[in-house]
Motif scaffolding. Sequence first.
Motif, PDB file in Angstrom:
ATOM      1  N   GLY A   6      -8.623  -6.398  17.561  1.00  0.00           N
ATOM      2  CA  GLY A   6      -7.182  -6.620  17.404  1.00  0.00           C
ATOM      3  C   GLY A   6      -6.414  -5.959  18.532  1.00  0.00           C
TER       4      GLY A   6
ATOM      5  N   ARG B 213      -7.503  13.930   9.545  1.00  0.00           N
ATOM      6  CA  ARG B 213      -7.489  12.865  10.552  1.00  0.00           C
ATOM      7  C   ARG B 213      -6.334  13.024  11.540  1.00  0.00           C
ATOM      8  NH1 ARG B 213      -7.818   7.990   6.294  1.00  0.00           N
ATOM      9  NH2 ARG B 213     -10.030   7.507   6.357  1.00  0.00           N
TER      10      ARG B 213
ATOM     11  N   LEU C  82      -9.739   0.581   7.073  1.00  0.00           N
ATOM     12  CA  LEU C  82     -10.457   1.789   7.462  1.00  0.00           C
ATOM     13  C   LEU C  82      -9.805   3.034   6.872  1.00  0.00           C
ATOM     14  CD1 LEU C  82     -11.268   1.021  11.189  1.00  0.00           C
ATOM     15  CD2 LEU C  82     -12.909   1.285   9.334  1.00  0.00           C
ATOM     16  N   ALA C  83      -8.456   3.042   6.870  1.00  0.00           N
ATOM     17  CA  ALA C  83      -7.761   4.236   6.384  1.00  0.00           C
ATOM     18  C   ALA C  83      -7.855   4.320   4.872  1.00  0.00           C
ATOM     19  CB  ALA C  83      -6.305   4.215   6.820  1.00  0.00           C
ATOM     20  N   GLN C  84      -7.854   3.177   4.197  1.00  0.00           N
ATOM     21  CA  GLN C  84      -7.902   3.212   2.742  1.00  0.00           C
ATOM     22  C   GLN C  84      -9.241   2.686   2.221  1.00  0.00           C
ATOM     23  OE1 GLN C  84      -5.687   4.553   0.699  1.00  0.00           O
ATOM     24  NE2 GLN C  84      -4.463   5.238   2.425  1.00  0.00           N
TER      25      GLN C  84
ATOM     26  N   PHE D  16      -5.657  10.365  -6.061  1.00  0.00           N
ATOM     27  CA  PHE D  16      -5.659  10.272  -4.606  1.00  0.00           C
ATOM     28  C   PHE D  16      -6.047  11.602  -4.003  1.00  0.00           C
ATOM     29  CE2 PHE D  16      -1.437  11.368  -6.006  1.00  0.00           C
ATOM     30  CZ  PHE D  16      -1.092  12.410  -5.205  1.00  0.00           C
TER      31      PHE D  16
ATOM     32  N   LEU E  97       2.146   1.865  -3.380  1.00  0.00           N
ATOM     33  CA  LEU E  97       1.131   2.410  -4.276  1.00  0.00           C
ATOM     34  C   LEU E  97       0.981   3.913  -4.066  1.00  0.00           C
ATOM     35  CD1 LEU E  97      -1.261   2.191  -6.215  1.00  0.00           C
ATOM     36  CD2 LEU E  97      -2.671   1.539  -4.283  1.00  0.00           C
ATOM     37  N   LEU E  98       0.873   4.302  -2.785  1.00  0.00           N
ATOM     38  CA  LEU E  98       0.713   5.729  -2.487  1.00  0.00           C
ATOM     39  C   LEU E  98       1.933   6.520  -2.955  1.00  0.00           C
ATOM     40  CD1 LEU E  98      -0.829   5.354   1.068  1.00  0.00           C
ATOM     41  CD2 LEU E  98      -1.998   6.176  -0.973  1.00  0.00           C
TER      42      LEU E  98
ATOM     43  N   MET F 191       2.001   7.000  -6.649  1.00  0.00           N
ATOM     44  CA  MET F 191       1.044   8.010  -7.127  1.00  0.00           C
ATOM     45  C   MET F 191       1.590   9.413  -6.908  1.00  0.00           C
ATOM     46  SD  MET F 191      -2.660   6.584  -6.136  1.00  0.00           S
ATOM     47  CE  MET F 191      -3.616   5.780  -7.399  1.00  0.00           C
TER      48      MET F 191
ATOM     49  N   ASN G  83      -7.311  -4.167   9.680  1.00  0.00           N
ATOM     50  CA  ASN G  83      -8.472  -3.297   9.758  1.00  0.00           C
ATOM     51  C   ASN G  83      -8.101  -1.832   9.718  1.00  0.00           C
ATOM     52  OD1 ASN G  83     -11.036  -4.966  10.153  1.00  0.00           O
ATOM     53  ND2 ASN G  83      -9.495  -5.994  11.384  1.00  0.00           N
ATOM     54  N   TYR G  84      -6.891  -1.554  10.180  1.00  0.00           N
ATOM     55  CA  TYR G  84      -6.391  -0.177  10.102  1.00  0.00           C
ATOM     56  C   TYR G  84      -6.273   0.244   8.653  1.00  0.00           C
ATOM     57  CZ  TYR G  84      -2.293   2.931   9.739  1.00  0.00           C
ATOM     58  OH  TYR G  84      -1.389   3.898   9.387  1.00  0.00           O
ATOM     59  N   VAL G  85      -5.688  -0.615   7.828  1.00  0.00           N
ATOM     60  CA  VAL G  85      -5.536  -0.265   6.420  1.00  0.00           C
ATOM     61  C   VAL G  85      -6.908  -0.232   5.734  1.00  0.00           C
ATOM     62  CG1 VAL G  85      -4.574  -1.011   4.227  1.00  0.00           C
ATOM     63  CG2 VAL G  85      -3.195  -1.117   6.276  1.00  0.00           C
TER      64      VAL G  85
ATOM     65  N   VAL H  26      -7.534  -2.546  -5.203  1.00  0.00           N
ATOM     66  CA  VAL H  26      -7.040  -1.295  -5.761  1.00  0.00           C
ATOM     67  C   VAL H  26      -6.073  -1.628  -6.878  1.00  0.00           C
ATOM     68  CG1 VAL H  26      -6.134   0.949  -5.177  1.00  0.00           C
ATOM     69  CG2 VAL H  26      -7.019  -0.505  -3.376  1.00  0.00           C
ATOM     70  N   LEU H  27      -6.157  -0.875  -7.950  1.00  0.00           N
ATOM     71  CA  LEU H  27      -5.259  -1.100  -9.074  1.00  0.00           C
ATOM     72  C   LEU H  27      -3.849  -0.647  -8.715  1.00  0.00           C
ATOM     73  CD1 LEU H  27      -6.248  -2.263 -11.706  1.00  0.00           C
ATOM     74  CD2 LEU H  27      -5.957   0.017 -12.707  1.00  0.00           C
TER      75      LEU H  27
ATOM     76  N   PHE I  54      -5.411  -6.061  13.821  1.00  0.00           N
ATOM     77  CA  PHE I  54      -5.450  -4.605  13.968  1.00  0.00           C
ATOM     78  C   PHE I  54      -4.948  -3.932  12.699  1.00  0.00           C
ATOM     79  CE2 PHE I  54      -3.426  -0.594  15.059  1.00  0.00           C
ATOM     80  CZ  PHE I  54      -4.441   0.035  15.766  1.00  0.00           C
TER      81      PHE I  54
ATOM     82  N   LEU J 192     -11.110  -3.478  14.397  1.00  0.00           N
ATOM     83  CA  LEU J 192      -9.887  -2.790  14.790  1.00  0.00           C
ATOM     84  C   LEU J 192      -9.699  -2.907  16.302  1.00  0.00           C
ATOM     85  CD1 LEU J 192      -7.846  -0.801  13.295  1.00  0.00           C
ATOM     86  CD2 LEU J 192      -9.057   0.983  14.511  1.00  0.00           C
TER      87      LEU J 192
ATOM     88  N   PRO K 106      -9.823   4.509  -6.325  1.00  0.00           N
ATOM     89  CA  PRO K 106      -9.384   3.515  -7.304  1.00  0.00           C
ATOM     90  C   PRO K 106     -10.049   3.690  -8.672  1.00  0.00           C
ATOM     91  CG  PRO K 106     -10.757   2.506  -5.619  1.00  0.00           C
ATOM     92  CD  PRO K 106     -10.560   3.917  -5.221  1.00  0.00           C
TER      93      PRO K 106
ATOM     94  N   LEU L 285      -0.587   6.477   4.970  1.00  0.00           N
ATOM     95  CA  LEU L 285      -1.811   5.676   4.908  1.00  0.00           C
ATOM     96  C   LEU L 285      -3.042   6.434   5.398  1.00  0.00           C
ATOM     97  CD1 LEU L 285      -0.429   2.216   5.970  1.00  0.00           C
ATOM     98  CD2 LEU L 285      -1.687   2.690   3.884  1.00  0.00           C
TER      99      LEU L 285
ATOM    100  N   PHE M 242       0.826  -1.212   0.000  1.00  0.00           N
ATOM    101  CA  PHE M 242       0.000   0.000   0.000  1.00  0.00           C
ATOM    102  C   PHE M 242       0.860   1.262   0.000  1.00  0.00           C
ATOM    103  CE2 PHE M 242      -3.787  -2.459   0.678  1.00  0.00           C
ATOM    104  CZ  PHE M 242      -4.795  -1.651   0.184  1.00  0.00           C
ATOM    105  N   THR M 243       1.917   1.242   0.810  1.00  0.00           N
ATOM    106  CA  THR M 243       2.798   2.409   0.841  1.00  0.00           C
ATOM    107  C   THR M 243       3.413   2.630  -0.533  1.00  0.00           C
ATOM    108  OG1 THR M 243       3.317   1.714   3.075  1.00  0.00           O
ATOM    109  CG2 THR M 243       4.653   3.471   2.162  1.00  0.00           C
TER     110      THR M 243
END
Lengths: 300, 458, 273
Positions: free
Chosen positions: B409, B53, A119-121, B47, A51-52, A55, A115-117, A126-127, A112, B406, B42, B35, A48-49
């Motif tokens: 966890g 946040r 919720l955040a993303q 982005f 990908l970001l 971009m 679910n963090y990723v 994702v392509l 954790f 979340l 997508p 993140l 994920f990092t």
Amino acid sequence: MTYFLDLFMSGLTRGSIYALIALGYTMVYGIIALINFAHGEIYMIGAFTALLASMVLSAQGMSGWGLLLSVAVIAAIYAGMYGWTVERIAYRPLRGSSRLAPLISAIGMSFFLQNYVQLAQTSNFVLFPDLIPQMPFLKPIAGYLNRTQVIILLFTTLSMVALTLFIKFTKMGMAMRAVAQDMTMARLSGVNIDRVISSTFIIGSVLAALGGVLIGCSMRQIYFYMGFLAGMKAFTAAVLGGIGSIPGAVIGALILGFAESFAAGYISSSYRDVVAFIILIIILIFRPEGIMGQAQTQKV
Amino acid sequence: MSVIRQDVSLASIFWSELKSALLATLWMCLLAFPLMTLTINPTEKTFIFSLERMPYLAGGTFVLSILWRFFLKRRAFQGITKAVHQSGGLPEDLTKGPKPTWVTVVMGLRHKRLGFFLLLAFTIVLPFVSSPYTVNIMVTALIYVTLGLGLNVVVGVSGLLNLGYIAFYAIGAYTYALLNHYFGLSFWVCLPLGALTATLMGLLLGFPVIRLSGDYLAIVTLSFGEITRLVLNNLEVTRGPRGISYIKPASFFGIDLNAAPKEFLIKWLGVDPSMDINKIFTYFIILALVILTIVCVFRLENSRLGRAWLAMREDEIACQAMGINRTRAKLTAFALGSTWAGLAGVVFASHITFINPASFSFLGSILILSIVVLGGMGSIPGVILGAIVISALPEQLRFFSQYRMLLFGALMVLMMVFRPGGLIQSTRVVHIHKTKGNGQARLKALTGAPKPKTGGYS
Amino acid sequence: MSPADQYPRPKGGHDLILNAIGMSMVFGGLVALNGVNLSIERDSVTALIGPNGSGKTTFFNCVTGIYKPTRGDVILYPAANLPSISLKGLPADVITQRGLARTFQNIRLFNNLTVLENVLIGRHCRMEAGLWGALTRNKKTRAEEAAGIEYSFDLLVTYGLDAMANELAKNLPYGDQRRLEIVRALATEPKVLLLDEPAAGLNISETAALRDLITHIREREKVSILLIEHDMSLVMNVSKKIYVFDYGRLIAEGPPEEIQRDPKVIKAYLGED
């Protein structure tokens, strides 16, 4: 024959990526005898990092080899930071407690981070952009090997060599081997155990992140749950090769990659994941010490 | 003996703690930076960058990091006091039981019998005075209580980490669903069959893997859970991901409860007219199952077999040296745990009337595990509390539900670090020496020995 | 000698209870035990001494079935009128049932269970209730359970631990933990009790009490004892016969006075010269 070769190459690249993740499992297990369930999540966070980063950087006008390398470096740094933090929060306070506690804590951490990723993303696929530059000099072998596979094999080989050199010849590498052998003795000889464990997590995470970048380039899509399955398979590879053994992890990963690729090609692709799990159960039952591992006698 | 005293003032502690907390906050913000601030869109391959946040994150981390450090220090301090007690440095009154905590007080564990009857009365009256929605939630919660208590036998009592527990639940559910779908067998026939199938699968998996130690066992059971799900997903008989629908709910001697009995209940007990009386019946079935489970688990825990499990959890080598057949103890724990998952599965299928493999993902295993961990490994009231907290609360608190996974966890990590015994720590049954003096005399008669000197000991 | 005696008792008038013949244990390439013969006389205390790493604990582990010895056989003579039994290849729990019980060098109690439960678990192999009994709690199970609890309490009374019967084992002072481990082993009704460094970590008065305890167990409970110990005054005081190990071999055996003078033993402990 070309079908076979296709399967062979896909097995090889798949296996290489498993190897990158499996090394993290095997190193951590070798040192603190813990299955780091959160390791698959570090790999996912690496992807994920990446990908970001890609971009943002491509919006700045970067492209080609520069982009690929910067993205890989950023992903590796971030994954290393995450790995370090996970160890500090979820495992270090539990050192010396019962055997079940760190395992449950690891599962909690994995959950954790997933679910963090999410919720955040996003919870969708994702392509992932095509980061691998065109390589005209590959024309002659293009039928057998595409550019993504070349990069995967290259990255993996280089990381393995670097890791081997690091473990063999640096002071920290020697300390790691010492701690893996006997933690108490290593501590008495003045090795800083905390630093060694932290370094192990960081190195494992960096390798996993590279795996994440490469899988992104190869599959062209990522999602928050990808770490679970990949982590399971990489763990299978580590156990197959003999957990705690670095060459074992690589061999195990390659065997698993081939097995999956051929099973998917010749049997049915819907049973690919089942193959990995069945291999895992069979090894654990018949040769729990793995291919390169040694049977250990419990100290009484 | 001189005591080295560092010059510690409150102010210096305050500043150093503040510094550490700020550093931790900074680190976490850095960690969460890409993140949490960059969101991928997508569909448009773009982005969005937004810092909104971050203040929440920073504030939250700051508070949490102070709490984290405080509790870690407190834990270390408690460890030291205990070590001092152990070496005999400080006198400790050994006759006192564990101190009452807020949990034991709230749960009425101080007055066990009264609390138990109040709880029972409450659970019996509940479905007649509440909405269909509440009854639904309660059925789910009670299913989780059964699952939690079953897994507790495996993880909490026997110390075997089973990460594929959901598979046995699935096997129970599918046994009923398939037998009902293809052969029209009823709930009451399938309840024992489902339990039996799950037990047999437990044994089947148990035989080969039981030699494995803790973490390997965890991985194999996890794999087994995944294989079960993947197989259910790919088989024709189980109709793959489409699942099986129109499963019959449990019947009450073939009487349609939504006809005459419903009129009666609405008229005389003032039951909610929109209530499906079958659900009330299911509620009582699962309630009975829970009570049966509690009785069984309590009896097991305080039996020869249960002690063998506990011994195995505490020390595998010493347990063998005490003459316990480790393989048999592991197998029985593993298979019995599966039995309850099977029972719960059958009830689940009849309650929800539609099942597909997605209901039995790894997430489910984690959920049940967190019930056991949160409630207290090895503690029956703990597991019940854990099941209710984890399954029923998120339904009531909408805000909570988005972050529930979340929080689970995080909760598992926090529980392991700060309260590994769970909310209600398990306590052991106190035995009283009934034949005081008498037994001693008997032993004397047997050996003719005076009591050996033990004064020099301790 | 009973007719069913598969393993003839050695001649020479000694009434043996346990005879280990040619015990060898190889770990990878390391020979931890090399053809050791050791026998224990009935109703006696036999000691096993030797420098660290000489294979004493390995020998214990081989005899009690925790390790599978590479070679060798262990024969138990339960009583003069009972047939002998070979313990070769039996799992640890069966060996305990046959009448061998042990303690561990690093105390291995069931820490989160009560003192009484620890002893009750020792009774495990002398009780019968299974799953059905546990679930139904029938008359037989209840009677057995009550008898087990009474037996355990009696043992705790005899060895002075009854005041802490309902305390968790981990909360006991160190010396009491050592004693509880011995009581737990006694609960299995052993014929031979193997004690692995029971005096380790005890102070002088505690060691003296341990000496009384060992004598008591031998005289009153009629249990033969094999003792690994480094405390020489304890060993010389209580044991009838001493075996000395060095580098996995038996280098000397005999009564205490002989062992004290044996040049090979002195060499093993103090080195050459």
